[in-house]
Design a protein around this motif. Structure first.
Motif, PDB file in Angstrom:
ATOM      1  N   TRP A  42      28.047 -65.200  -2.850  1.00  0.00           N
ATOM      2  CA  TRP A  42      29.265 -64.805  -2.163  1.00  0.00           C
ATOM      3  C   TRP A  42      29.059 -64.690  -0.658  1.00  0.00           C
ATOM      4  O   TRP A  42      29.944 -65.024   0.128  1.00  0.00           O
ATOM      5  N   LYS A  43      27.898 -64.228  -0.242  1.00  0.00           N
ATOM      6  CA  LYS A  43      27.662 -64.000   1.176  1.00  0.00           C
ATOM      7  C   LYS A  43      27.601 -65.308   1.962  1.00  0.00           C
ATOM      8  O   LYS A  43      28.026 -65.373   3.122  1.00  0.00           O
ATOM      9  N   ASN A  44      27.066 -66.354   1.352  1.00  0.00           N
ATOM     10  CA  ASN A  44      26.892 -67.633   2.055  1.00  0.00           C
ATOM     11  C   ASN A  44      27.839 -68.728   1.578  1.00  0.00           C
ATOM     12  O   ASN A  44      27.716 -69.882   2.013  1.00  0.00           O
ATOM     13  N   ASN A  45      28.782 -68.383   0.656  1.00  0.00           N
ATOM     14  CA  ASN A  45      29.769 -69.341   0.170  1.00  0.00           C
ATOM     15  C   ASN A  45      29.097 -70.617  -0.341  1.00  0.00           C
ATOM     16  O   ASN A  45      29.479 -71.733  -0.014  1.00  0.00           O
ATOM     17  N   ALA A  46      28.068 -70.444  -1.159  1.00  0.00           N
ATOM     18  CA  ALA A  46      27.306 -71.583  -1.690  1.00  0.00           C
ATOM     19  C   ALA A  46      26.808 -71.239  -3.083  1.00  0.00           C
ATOM     20  O   ALA A  46      26.772 -70.074  -3.490  1.00  0.00           O
ATOM     21  N   TRP A  47      26.420 -72.278  -3.797  1.00  0.00           N
ATOM     22  CA  TRP A  47      25.952 -72.107  -5.165  1.00  0.00           C
ATOM     23  C   TRP A  47      24.428 -72.078  -5.242  1.00  0.00           C
ATOM     24  O   TRP A  47      23.735 -72.701  -4.444  1.00  0.00           O
ATOM     25  N   ARG A  48      23.940 -71.362  -6.233  1.00  0.00           N
ATOM     26  CA  ARG A  48      22.557 -71.454  -6.681  1.00  0.00           C
ATOM     27  C   ARG A  48      22.589 -71.884  -8.140  1.00  0.00           C
ATOM     28  O   ARG A  48      23.601 -71.712  -8.827  1.00  0.00           O
ATOM     29  N   LEU A  49      21.477 -72.434  -8.602  1.00  0.00           N
ATOM     30  CA  LEU A  49      21.405 -72.880  -9.992  1.00  0.00           C
ATOM     31  C   LEU A  49      20.152 -72.312 -10.635  1.00  0.00           C
ATOM     32  O   LEU A  49      19.043 -72.504 -10.132  1.00  0.00           O
ATOM     33  N   TYR A  50      20.351 -71.593 -11.735  1.00  0.00           N
ATOM     34  CA  TYR A  50      19.257 -70.968 -12.467  1.00  0.00           C
ATOM     35  C   TYR A  50      19.033 -71.749 -13.757  1.00  0.00           C
ATOM     36  O   TYR A  50      19.987 -72.038 -14.491  1.00  0.00           O
TER      37      TYR A  50
END
Length: 454
Positions: A259-267
């Motif tokens: 949310w802070k960087n408006n980007a996705w991570r993938l786990y």
């Protein structure tokens, strides 16, 4: 983290035919304006897997029941002996392909009612959610796969969908471990695109999860087909994680929104290609690995939940062979927890293996449902949940998230927190497109945990 003051209550009960040894459920929009019901798919036969070592003859047929959010039964249907009662044999997906405000149910049917493995007779069926009546049938793609590959590879079918600049695209798919095939369909059921991935292709195989996500914020949804990111406009692969080194299959592929960087991570939690490290990984929006842990082995279970400080995400992973100590018991030494952002081990003292993250009170943090109870991440017992958890998420017209359980005697129960109040963080999560899209995917594989990623 705020103190929990949960008043767990039964929102409705509904008795279905007994016994029930497998059950899936998904929300369906049944009318223009957002009116919803629950489609429950169940059987007295345990789930049948197409791998020959797990395959057995069914003891019961698969059945459908449409139930309102107050527990009223709208209709029921028995699929008969032509459908094998198993997740991979029978995917289903509610999706409004024609744009009329009602989500049709898309599922596999069989025109050969006495030969359940005759995949050449399989069809893609469209069902009216208000009546249960079939309103369309089309040949199921690659119905000849059993003649070309193993049984375990051939009978792994998927149905899902997303949007391309608000235009709906339905996707059918076949295969997980070897040859993989995906087809995109437009509203008139003309084929929009075709993607074939041969078993010799470099990179990862498929997964049991198919998260739908607008990964690059361009108005075009992508699907995480395993560790491959495929856009739904033309079926083009945007990236494949660790393509040069990893060729296995991941059990968990979980997009998580930063949310802070408006980007996705993938786990990801990896099963196949067991000697290739790492086995538990996190990637950034460009598909670059941020961190990885565990050098080898078949890692099988995992999720991501908001349980860290300031709504921070914590990722769980456990190998296939780990003994489940029971939800709330001291955790097994091979049950791992990590801060998603840093990759550092998270100091989790009790076991949450076998539980489902659910924000029952709407405070923006997850509680955990499983093992017959609802608990906090610290182990505080908030209430009893008899039976097995079928669905955890927002499916009732009430604050917070909710839990649906089923007991073997056929009793279905929906639970809510009578004291729940939705915070701004919770409301932002419920309204996120990823949350709205992925709560429809519980009928296709193990997608019920995808909504924990926002």
């Amino acid at each position: 983290m705020p103190e929990n003051r949960v008043r767990l209550a039964v929102a409705f009960e509904r008795a279905l035919s007994a016994p029930i040894k497998q059950c899936r459920a998904v929300t369906v929009q049944t009318a223009l304006g957002g009116e919803e019901a629950l489609l429950v798919v169940y059987s007295g036969s345990p789930n049948i897997d197409p791998w020959y070592k797990y395959m057995f003859l069914p003891t019961d047929t698969l059945k459908l029941a449409m139930i309102t959010v107050t527990g009223e039964l709208l209709w029921q249907r028995d699929l008969g002996s032509g459908i094998v009662p198993g997740i991979w044999f029978f995917p289903f997906f509610p999706f409004d392909l024609d744009g009329d405000g009602v989500e049709e149910i898309w599922m596999i049917g069989n025109t050969d009612s006495i030969h359940p493995l005759n995949s050449s007779a399989y069809v893609l069926e469209r069902v009216d959610p208000r009546t249960g009546e079939i309103t369309g049938q089309w040949p199921w793609p690659n119905g000849d796969m059993p003649a070309r590959t193993t049984m375990s590879h051939a009978y792994r079918c998927f149905i899902f969908g997303g949007y391309v600049h608000h235009e709906p695209v339905l996707v059918t798919a076949q295969g997980t471990y070897g040859d993989m095939h995906l087809q995109g369909w437009s509203a008139d059921m003309s084929r929009r695109w075709l993607l074939d991935i041969p078993k010799e292709a470099p990179g990862a195989r498929g997964s049991h999860m198919t998260a739908i996500v607008d990964w690059n914020h361009d108005g075009i949804d992508e699907v995480m087909w395993g560790e491959r990111c495929v856009e739904l406009d033309g079926g083009r692969e945007l990236f494949c994680l660790d393509e040069d080194t990893y060729r296995g299959h991941s059990d968990i592929v979980q997009p998580v929104y930063d949310w802070k960087n408006n980007a996705w991570r993938l786990y990801t939690v990896r099963e196949g290609d067991t000697k290739v490290a790492p086995r538990v990984c996190c990637y950034n929006a460009r598909g670059e690995r941020i961190w990885g842990h565990q050098k080898e082995g078949h890692f099988h279970s995992g999720w991501v939940a908001r349980m860290g400080e300031d709504y921070g995400f914590v990722a769980m992973a456990a190998p296939q062979w780990v003994k489940n100590p029971g939800v709330g018991a001291p955790r097994d030494k091979e049950e791992y927890y990590y801060d998603l952002v840093t990759g550092r081990e998270y100091p989790q003292e009790i076991s949450l293996l076998g539980s489902y993250p659910v924000d029952i009170d709407g405070d923006g943090y997850h509680e955990f449902a499983g093992g017959g109870k609802l608990i906090t991440g610290r182990g505080e017992v908030l209430g009893a949940l008899p039976g097995r958890v079928v669905l955890a998420g927002r499916f009732l017209p009430a604050p917070g998230e909710h839990v649906l359980t089923v007991e073997q005697d056929g009793l279905l129960r929906a639970y809510r927190d009578e004291a729940a109040e939705d915070t701004d963080q919770a409301l932002a999560r419920y309204n996120h497109p990823f949350y709205r899209a992925n709560r429809r995917l519980t009928g296709c594989g193990y997608n019920h945990r995808n909504i924990s990623g926002v």
